[in-house]
Design an enzyme around this catalytic site. Structure first.
Site, mmCIF file in Angstrom:
data_model
loop_
_atom_site.group_PDB
_atom_site.id
_atom_site.type_symbol
_atom_site.label_atom_id
_atom_site.label_comp_id
_atom_site.label_asym_id
_atom_site.label_seq_id
_atom_site.Cartn_x
_atom_site.Cartn_y
_atom_site.Cartn_z
ATOM 1 N N ASP A 149 0.848 -1.200 0.000
ATOM 2 C CA ASP A 149 0.000 0.000 0.000
ATOM 3 C C ASP A 149 0.880 1.245 0.000
ATOM 4 O O ASP A 149 0.524 2.264 -0.595
ATOM 5 C CB ASP A 149 -0.929 0.005 1.219
ATOM 6 N N ASN A 181 -4.487 8.824 2.334
ATOM 7 C CA ASN A 181 -4.757 8.234 3.657
ATOM 8 C C ASN A 181 -5.115 9.290 4.696
ATOM 9 O O ASN A 181 -6.195 9.279 5.233
ATOM 10 C CB ASN A 181 -3.519 7.499 4.185
ATOM 11 N N ARG A 183 -4.664 19.968 23.561
ATOM 12 C CA ARG A 183 -3.290 19.786 24.047
ATOM 13 C C ARG A 183 -2.969 18.313 23.981
ATOM 14 O O ARG A 183 -3.755 17.489 24.455
ATOM 15 C CB ARG A 183 -3.159 20.262 25.493
ATOM 16 N N ASP A 237 -0.166 15.175 21.826
ATOM 17 C CA ASP A 237 0.944 14.920 20.900
ATOM 18 C C ASP A 237 0.634 15.368 19.482
ATOM 19 O O ASP A 237 1.537 15.712 18.723
ATOM 20 C CB ASP A 237 1.276 13.421 20.876
ATOM 21 N N THR A 246 -8.302 2.730 7.660
ATOM 22 C CA THR A 246 -7.700 1.461 8.081
ATOM 23 C C THR A 246 -6.190 1.608 8.296
ATOM 24 O O THR A 246 -5.517 0.636 8.640
ATOM 25 C CB THR A 246 -7.969 0.365 7.025
ATOM 26 N N LYS A 284 -6.827 4.110 12.370
ATOM 27 C CA LYS A 284 -7.387 2.978 13.126
ATOM 28 C C LYS A 284 -6.559 2.709 14.380
ATOM 29 O O LYS A 284 -7.101 2.437 15.452
ATOM 30 C CB LYS A 284 -7.446 1.735 12.234
ATOM 31 N N SER A 285 -5.243 2.827 14.253
ATOM 32 C CA SER A 285 -4.369 2.622 15.419
ATOM 33 C C SER A 285 -4.610 3.692 16.475
ATOM 34 O O SER A 285 -4.298 3.497 17.646
ATOM 35 C CB SER A 285 -2.893 2.661 15.002
HETATM 36 P P1 NAP Z 1 4.686 1.764 6.515
HETATM 37 O O1 NAP Z 1 5.381 2.077 7.786
HETATM 38 O O2 NAP Z 1 5.148 0.635 5.683
HETATM 39 O O3 NAP Z 1 3.123 1.606 6.809
HETATM 40 C C1 NAP Z 1 2.621 1.001 7.939
HETATM 41 C C2 NAP Z 1 1.587 -0.029 7.539
HETATM 42 O O4 NAP Z 1 0.366 0.626 7.128
HETATM 43 C C3 NAP Z 1 2.008 -0.940 6.390
HETATM 44 O O5 NAP Z 1 1.658 -2.258 6.753
HETATM 45 C C4 NAP Z 1 1.154 -0.426 5.230
HETATM 46 O O6 NAP Z 1 0.885 -1.427 4.274
HETATM 47 C C5 NAP Z 1 -0.108 -0.058 5.963
HETATM 48 N N1 NAP Z 1 -1.049 0.825 5.262
HETATM 49 C C6 NAP Z 1 -0.803 1.904 4.480
HETATM 50 N N2 NAP Z 1 -1.954 2.458 4.080
HETATM 51 C C7 NAP Z 1 -2.958 1.692 4.598
HETATM 52 C C8 NAP Z 1 -4.370 1.756 4.519
HETATM 53 N N3 NAP Z 1 -5.012 2.721 3.857
HETATM 54 N N4 NAP Z 1 -5.091 0.808 5.166
HETATM 55 C C9 NAP Z 1 -4.480 -0.176 5.861
HETATM 56 N N5 NAP Z 1 -3.139 -0.272 5.977
HETATM 57 C C10 NAP Z 1 -2.391 0.659 5.353
HETATM 58 O O7 NAP Z 1 4.643 3.134 5.663
HETATM 59 P P2 NAP Z 1 4.056 3.312 4.198
HETATM 60 O O8 NAP Z 1 3.946 1.989 3.539
HETATM 61 O O9 NAP Z 1 4.821 4.402 3.578
HETATM 62 O O10 NAP Z 1 2.556 3.817 4.470
HETATM 63 C C11 NAP Z 1 2.288 5.044 5.061
HETATM 64 C C12 NAP Z 1 1.000 4.868 5.826
HETATM 65 O O11 NAP Z 1 1.221 3.955 6.867
HETATM 66 C C13 NAP Z 1 0.493 6.112 6.499
HETATM 67 O O12 NAP Z 1 -0.287 6.863 5.619
HETATM 68 C C14 NAP Z 1 -0.270 5.545 7.685
HETATM 69 O O13 NAP Z 1 -1.663 5.385 7.410
HETATM 70 C C15 NAP Z 1 0.292 4.166 7.893
HETATM 71 N N6 NAP Z 1 0.952 4.091 9.194
HETATM 72 C C16 NAP Z 1 0.367 3.375 10.162
HETATM 73 C C17 NAP Z 1 0.905 3.360 11.431
HETATM 74 C C18 NAP Z 1 0.205 2.623 12.516
HETATM 75 O O14 NAP Z 1 -0.749 1.899 12.231
HETATM 76 N N7 NAP Z 1 0.618 2.800 13.759
HETATM 77 C C19 NAP Z 1 2.080 4.047 11.718
HETATM 78 C C20 NAP Z 1 2.680 4.742 10.683
HETATM 79 C C21 NAP Z 1 2.098 4.770 9.412
HETATM 80 P P3 NAP Z 1 2.006 -2.002 3.271
HETATM 81 O O15 NAP Z 1 2.855 -2.899 4.100
HETATM 82 O O16 NAP Z 1 1.208 -2.720 2.264
HETATM 83 O O17 NAP Z 1 2.774 -0.837 2.712
#
Ligand code: NAP
Ligand code: MN
Length: 282
Positions: A45, A122, A148, A150, A161, A165-166
């Protein structure tokens, strides 16, 4: 059809990209990374998010299609072992598509007169890594709360998602035209108060955030993070543009959610391995 190909650096993705190019070599599908009308991504993604930003100037003219070299993704609904089926669908393309809402973010930086406009697929996250972020949050013209904590996240339905969601946000069906605000560790006590729950605003509404102390804020839009710059005001609403995906078959949204977060179970309560099923020809 003119196709742009975007893949991540993982070995499986690089190999699959080479196979993809060999498969389209003797067809009407031409590789055109400059002026594509279809963008194929190979990776996760995250790879699709990079492609979205690379081609964000062409949103009205292009469709995306994503192949996931790992598990099934949210934007990447083709798996690596389905490459042949996908290439066949591309060859017989009739313009099938589905579109999803985007987030429009207008950022007024202190050192610039004009606001800068961004699109997120996203979400946008504004946070402070050192100390408490304080900001006034308005819904339309009305001051709603002084926050106030983070930081805050504003996500699209398809972003619901992701990190949203987290942060305790709800999963929102992408046919819903709404954006959702979630909090990152808000301070709540007898003195300070925030809503402390996710908030979903309507299509004709917008959110304005005015940081009280502009120093040390970090703004992330999807997979991109912007260098520290003093942000005076941010305005969030649903964008006029939408993102279009080529859709040759339909995966029910809630099945995708189940597949990603719960795992599809068989009668013996074991998680179904989709790849093994495909290899067995089921
Ligand atoms: P990444 O660190 O690889 O992303 C974290 C995870 O989020 C990966 O497993 C990614 O899937 C998944 N993801 C991305 N968009 C999603 C969506 N719309 N629905 C469900 N899962 C999704 O970083 P990245 O691949 O560059 O993606 C950036 C996105 O990661 C951000 O926009 C944010 O939404 C998400 N993220 C999530 C967290 C968390 O859940 N705590 C933390 C940081 C970022 P793939 O492995 O297929 O790439
Ligand atoms: Mn990723």
């Amino acid at each position: 059809m003119r196709i742009a190909l975007v893949n991540n650096n993982r070995q499986e993705s690089v190999k699959l990209a080479e196979r993809f190019l060999r498969k389209i070599a003797d067809s009407d599908l031409v590789l055109d990374n400059e002026h594509p009308n279809l963008i194929v991504t190979i990776g996760g993604d995250g790879t699709l998010l990079s492609a979205f930003h690379k081609y964000s100037h062409l949103l009205d003219h292009v469709r995306f299609v994503g192949i996931h070299t790992g598990h099934l993704g949210f934007y990447t609904d083709w798996r690596d072992y389905e490459l042949d089926d996908l290439v066949e669908s591309l060859k017989h393309d009739k313009g099938e598509s589905v579109s999803y809402p985007l987030l429009d973010l207008e950022v007024k930086y202190r050192d610039e007169d004009e606001s800068i406009s961004y699109r997120a697929l996203n979400e946008a996250v504004l946070k402070k890594v050192d100390g408490t972020m304080v900001c006034d949050i308005y819904v339309k013209e009305e001051l709603f709360e002084t926050f106030r904590g983070d930081g805050i996240c504003v996500a699209t339905p398809t972003g619901s998602t992701g990190i949203s969601k987290s942060l305790g946000g709800a999963v929102i069906h992408p046919r819903t035209e709404a954006i959702q605000l979630t909090e990152l560790a808000s301070v709540n006590n007898r003195v300070y108060r925030t809503l402390s729950s996710p908030m979903v605003i309507a299509k004709d509404e917008w959110i304005v955030v005015k940081p009280i102390n502009e120093k040390g804020l970090i703004l992330s839009i999807d997979n991109l993070t912007f260098a520290e710059r003093e942000v005076e005001q941010l305005t969030y609403q649903i964008a006029k543009e939408r993102v279009h995906f080529a859709r040759y078959r339909h995966t029910h949204f809630w099945s995708r959610v189940e597949n990603s977060f719960i795992g599809v179970l068989n009668k013996e309560n074991q998680i179904v391995d989709e790849r093994a099923r495909w290899e067995r020809g089921e």
